[in-house]
Design a protein around this motif. Structure first.
Motif, short mmCIF file in Angstrom:
data_model
loop_
_atom_site.label_atom_id
_atom_site.label_comp_id
_atom_site.label_asym_id
_atom_site.label_seq_id
_atom_site.Cartn_x
_atom_site.Cartn_y
_atom_site.Cartn_z
N TRP A 88 0.85 -1.20 0.00
CA TRP A 88 0.00 0.00 0.00
C TRP A 88 0.88 1.24 0.00
O TRP A 88 1.94 1.26 0.64
N LYS A 89 0.46 2.28 -0.73
CA LYS A 89 1.25 3.50 -0.83
C LYS A 89 0.34 4.71 -0.80
O LYS A 89 -0.72 4.74 -1.42
N ARG A 90 0.80 5.70 -0.02
CA ARG A 90 0.15 7.01 -0.04
C ARG A 90 1.23 8.06 0.14
O ARG A 90 1.85 8.15 1.20
N TRP A 94 4.84 3.92 2.68
CA TRP A 94 4.62 2.56 2.18
C TRP A 94 4.36 1.64 3.37
O TRP A 94 5.06 1.72 4.37
N ASP A 124 -4.12 2.17 -4.90
CA ASP A 124 -3.07 2.38 -3.90
C ASP A 124 -2.67 1.07 -3.23
O ASP A 124 -1.80 1.05 -2.37
#
Length: 301
Positions: A88-90, A94, A124
């Motif tokens: 997951w990335k925002r 990470w 995402d």
């Protein structure tokens, strides 16, 4: 697969403490009634260790520990993964929110289960691929291991015999020679030889007893606990070779290719011509600095 069926539960965990508590209460309740192979996977919105996050604030230790404890209470095991470490990335953050968990019954029929983190695109979250390989090759290797163990036990008995009886015989011989020495009927050299043989036999006996003690702890220590057996299956799964890199730098993922490459490597290694090492010249040793003199005094802080 191969006539075996299993159950699957897919997860999208809430972000709040209450939502996660309700989720795990339900999963633990299901686990207590589950007797078949069970896989649980999806977005758990939580991580188990600091290593599963990069960037942002330091993760909450209590939250991570609760997540790990809940996995344990539900009798589940993480299948691990191949590929990128985070799912997951925002922004610059990470995390590994997505994972696949299985119960101990899963390993009975689907030991060669692999999880791959695919490329991040359009979301995402990374998509996760779960694949199951046929265990025929592992079964063949396991049978070969059993045959090897039997051959080693036979060799051990033929080479060392009954070690405990040998110790008793050696002790009796030492006692006999000590008695003979007192009346000057035996040489001291013969007694020393018997004592050395006695000590050697004792050393062999101690090694065997230590090995048996370790085996007993391993096989009998927690014989009746379900978790113990499940953990052994999990470790067996973790120790499975997923891929190897051959001499040409190519990665092999197919089980048959891995086995054939390993056999080929050791065949070539054992068939190589032996080249003795060049002896070290005395002159080369002269470049090694002399140790400090014993009369020097050193100040220790």
């Amino acid at each position: 697969m191969n006539g075996h069926k299993g159950e699957a539960t897919f997860i999208y965990a809430g972000c709040t403490k209450d939502a996660r508590k309700e989720l795990w209460n339900r999963l633990i309740n299901i686990s207590q009634q589950m007797s078949s192979s069970w896989v649980v996977g999806g977005d758990f919105n939580c991580i188990t260790s600091i290593a599963e996050k990069s960037g942002g604030r330091v993760p909450n230790l209590v939250k991570m520990n609760n997540f790990s404890d809940n996995i344990h209470r539900a009798g589940l095991f993480d299948l691990g993964f191949k590929g990128p470490a985070f799912t997951w990335k925002r922004g610059a953050i990470w995390e590994r929110f997505d994972r696949m968990l299985v119960n101990d019954a899963w390993f009975n029929h689907f030991l060669l289960t692999f999880v791959t983190h695919l490329s991040l695109a359009g979301s995402d979250h990374r998509p996760i691929l779960i694949s199951i390989s046929h265990p025929d090759l592992i079964i063949k290797l396991s049978l070969l291991q059993i045959k090897t163990a039997k051959a080693l036990r036979k060799w051990s008995w033929e080479t060392f015999g009954n070690v405990h009886a040998k110790v008793q015989e050696a002790e009796n011989e030492v006692n006999r020679l000590e008695h003979e020495e007192q009346i000057d009927n035996v040489e001291e050299k013969e007694l020393l030889t018997a004592q050395n043989n006695f000590l050697s036999d004792i050393e062999y006996q101690e090694k065997i007893l230590k090995q048996k003690a370790a085996m007993n702890i391993f096989t009998d220590g927690d014989r009746n606990t379900v978790f113990y057996h499940a953990y052994i299956k999990y470790k067996r799964k973790c120790n499975t070779i997923h891929a190897i890199q051959n001499a040409n730098g190519q990665w092999l993922h197919d089980n048959a290719e891995i086995a054939n490459d390993a056999i080929s490597y050791y065949k070539n290694l054992l068939n190589q011509e032996h080249h003795p090492r060049t002896p070290i010249e005395r002159a080369q040793l002269s470049i090694i600095p002399e140790p400090p003199l014993s009369g020097h005094t050193f100040l220790l802080n």
